[in-house]
Structures are given as C-alpha cells and as structure tokens.
Design an enzyme around this catalytic site. Structure first.
Site, PDB file in Angstrom:
ATOM      1  N   SER A  16       0.852  -1.094  -0.100  1.00  0.00           N
ATOM      2  CA  SER A  16      -0.133   0.068  -0.070  1.00  0.00           C
ATOM      3  C   SER A  16       0.832   1.105   0.104  1.00  0.00           C
ATOM      4  O   SER A  16       0.091   2.412  -0.135  1.00  0.00           O
ATOM      5  CB  SER A  16      -1.026   0.133   1.385  1.00  0.00           C
ATOM      6  OG  SER A  16      -0.250   0.043   2.536  1.00  0.00           O
ATOM      7  N   THR A  42      -3.243   3.724   2.993  1.00  0.00           N
ATOM      8  CA  THR A  42      -2.352   4.761   3.134  1.00  0.00           C
ATOM      9  C   THR A  42      -2.025   4.501   4.597  1.00  0.00           C
ATOM     10  O   THR A  42      -2.617   3.901   5.553  1.00  0.00           O
ATOM     11  CB  THR A  42      -3.274   6.025   3.356  1.00  0.00           C
ATOM     12  OG1 THR A  42      -3.992   6.474   1.917  1.00  0.00           O
ATOM     13  CG2 THR A  42      -2.498   7.428   3.739  1.00  0.00           C
ATOM     14  N   THR A  94       1.262   6.985   0.528  1.00  0.00           N
ATOM     15  CA  THR A  94       0.588   6.012  -0.043  1.00  0.00           C
ATOM     16  C   THR A  94       0.859   5.643  -1.478  1.00  0.00           C
ATOM     17  O   THR A  94       1.578   6.507  -2.231  1.00  0.00           O
ATOM     18  CB  THR A  94      -1.089   6.325  -0.020  1.00  0.00           C
ATOM     19  OG1 THR A  94      -1.659   5.154  -0.563  1.00  0.00           O
ATOM     20  CG2 THR A  94      -1.006   7.600  -0.916  1.00  0.00           C
ATOM     21  N   ARG A 116      -4.243   9.338 -11.493  1.00  0.00           N
ATOM     22  CA  ARG A 116      -5.019   9.515 -10.418  1.00  0.00           C
ATOM     23  C   ARG A 116      -4.230   9.947  -9.038  1.00  0.00           C
ATOM     24  O   ARG A 116      -3.420   9.420  -8.811  1.00  0.00           O
ATOM     25  CB  ARG A 116      -5.945   8.254 -10.124  1.00  0.00           C
ATOM     26  CG  ARG A 116      -7.004   8.343  -9.164  1.00  0.00           C
ATOM     27  CD  ARG A 116      -6.273   7.949  -7.705  1.00  0.00           C
ATOM     28  NE  ARG A 116      -7.244   7.810  -6.698  1.00  0.00           N
ATOM     29  CZ  ARG A 116      -6.858   7.379  -5.487  1.00  0.00           C
ATOM     30  NH1 ARG A 116      -5.801   7.287  -4.995  1.00  0.00           N
ATOM     31  NH2 ARG A 116      -7.894   7.348  -4.798  1.00  0.00           N
ATOM     32  N   THR A 124      -7.679   7.369   5.612  1.00  0.00           N
ATOM     33  CA  THR A 124      -7.243   6.181   5.043  1.00  0.00           C
ATOM     34  C   THR A 124      -8.415   5.896   4.136  1.00  0.00           C
ATOM     35  O   THR A 124      -9.532   6.236   4.546  1.00  0.00           O
ATOM     36  CB  THR A 124      -6.665   5.190   5.818  1.00  0.00           C
ATOM     37  OG1 THR A 124      -6.065   4.228   4.993  1.00  0.00           O
ATOM     38  CG2 THR A 124      -7.734   4.658   6.509  1.00  0.00           C
ATOM     39  N   GLY A 125      -8.511   5.208   3.292  1.00  0.00           N
ATOM     40  CA  GLY A 125      -9.416   4.810   2.467  1.00  0.00           C
ATOM     41  C   GLY A 125      -9.633   5.142   1.153  1.00  0.00           C
ATOM     42  O   GLY A 125      -8.838   5.600   0.546  1.00  0.00           O
TER      43      GLY A 125
END
Length: 254
Positions: A11, A113, A131, A141, A164-165
């Site tokens: 990640s 992240t 990240t 992106r 995060t996410g």
C-alpha cells in the site's frame, strides 16, 4: 520511513500495487506545527516520498510538486532512482489484467494509506501520510493523501487528523480539515472522527457499502480518536515508550 521500504507492504512505497498501466506512482505529504506543508504526487522511481515531501516543504518556495517535476527534484536532493514494481506486485497486476475489473476490495485495495500524527512534550503537533494510492487506478489519479485538508490537516492550536481509504470520498468532504474544525468547536477527537465518517456516508447514499474510509485524530491535550465505515481498520498509539494496537469502532454494523 521503514514501511515505504518494506516490499511486503503493497500500500506504500516500493512494492506498492501499480496503476492500470503497471506503474507504481506514489503520493505523500507532511505538515508541521507552524502550518508549513509539503506534498508530492504521481511520483515514480523514488521509494521514500514522505522524505521527498519534507524536502519540498523545507527546500522550495512551493507546497506541492507532481510527476516528473517531483522526481527530478528528488534526484537533485540526492534520492536514488529505484524500481518500485516488485515481482509479487507485478504478478498481482498481471492477474488483475485478466478481467480488468475495477472494484477495489474493502480494507485491502482501498485501505491504502499510512497516516501518522505526533505530539511532543511541548504539545506541538505534526503529521504525515504516504501511499501508493488505489490499486489499478487510472494513470495520473491522485487521491486525498497529498492534499492538505483532506488526507491530512494540522492546526497546532487545536489538533490534527489524517485519513485512509477511498480518497475520492474523503476529498468530497475535506475530511481531515473537517475533523480539526469540529474539535475547534469542542468535540473530542473520537466525536469528530465519527461525525466526519457520517458526513462521508450521508454524501455517498448507499455507495458507502462498497468502500472504506477511516480517520484518526489527536487534540492538543493528547487525546486520540478513530472511526471508520466498515470493521477492519486498526491503528496504533505509541505513548510513553509503549505501542498499542487498537481496532477502530465503525459505522456499518449490518
């Protein structure tokens, strides 16, 4: 940062899962007690992008560098050029290409992240996040992680927060800034994280069932909080030379 160099962590940093074209692109930011900020995004070939973000903060008149410009600056600052796509990440990408189905898996491909918040003995607060972004994202992106107020925000008078996410959803609510402002209004870090998650859920309609978002926060008194949409978000608190892991409480009990 050790995790950026850990090729087993898919990640962040070296070994991160690539975009749809097979390129590992990294984002990071850092913010200090003075409100100074540095960020890099879409960086290839440099492992320690959190350190590069710090160099942007300390050595340039800017707060954000992207892509080839950020990479060039990194080499000027002495960072090594490294291959970031490991064999295991390459194999995972090649398997993904068999279907090319873009449906990130909660807590795996969209829990992506490492965010850090720190408070010292003087009560001064700083933070950082790093990240490799969503797995198999479109080339170019950028998510919330390097964006001030979304992936990270520090106000040394109040506290700090990081996210995060699914970055697109955090960006829509400017989640980390929101948490700090809620703490300014008197909410605890836990209450502020919970309200920020509820805002994300409300904006998403029923889509929240398909993605994860989690926040952590700290206030000036050293109190902490964490909350997420779905079960499975863990965080660590290091205090008085003791490191404890906690499971964040979560919104979706269904």
């Amino acid at each position: 940062m050790m995790e950026e160099a850990d090729v087993k962590n898919a990640s962040v940093g070296k070994g991160g899962l690539p975009d749809r074209d097979g390129n590992v692109t990294l984002d990071a930011c850092i913010m200090d007690k003075n409100g100074d900020y540095g960020a890099v995004m879409c960086v290839q070939n440099i492992t320690h992008v959190i350190s590069l973000a710090r160099k942007v903060m300390e050595e340039t008149p800017h707060v954000m560098l992207a892509g080839k410009g950020a990479e060039k600056f990194g080499y000027q600052q002495g960072f090594k050029k490294e291959k970031l796509l490991t064999e295991s990440s390459k194999k995972a990408w090649e398997k993904w290409k068999e279907t090319s189905q873009y449906k990130p898996i909660i807590n795996i491909e969209n829990h992506d992240t490492i965010g850090m918040l720190a408070i010292d003995n003087n009560g001064d607060i700083s933070g950082a996040c790093t990240t490799s972004g969503l797995s198999y994202k479109m080339a170019g992106r950028v998510g919330d992680s390097p964006i001030i107020g979304s992936g990270l925000f520090i106000d040394n008078e109040i506290g700090g927060a990081t996210a995060t996410g699914m970055g697109e959803e955090v960006l829509k609510t400017v989640g980390s800034f929101l948490i700090v402002e809620l703490m300014r209004q008197g909410k605890t870090p836990q209450e502020a994280c919970e309200e920020a998650v509820r805002r994300v859920v409300k904006k998403s309609g029923n889509r929240f069932k398909d993605f994860q978002v989690g926040f952590i926060a700290i206030n000036k008194q050293g109190e902490t909080g964490a909350y997420c949409i779905h079960e499975g978000f863990n965080y660590n608190v290091y205090k008085q030379e003791e490191n404890k892991n906690y499971k964040a409480t979560y919104f979706n009990k269904a």
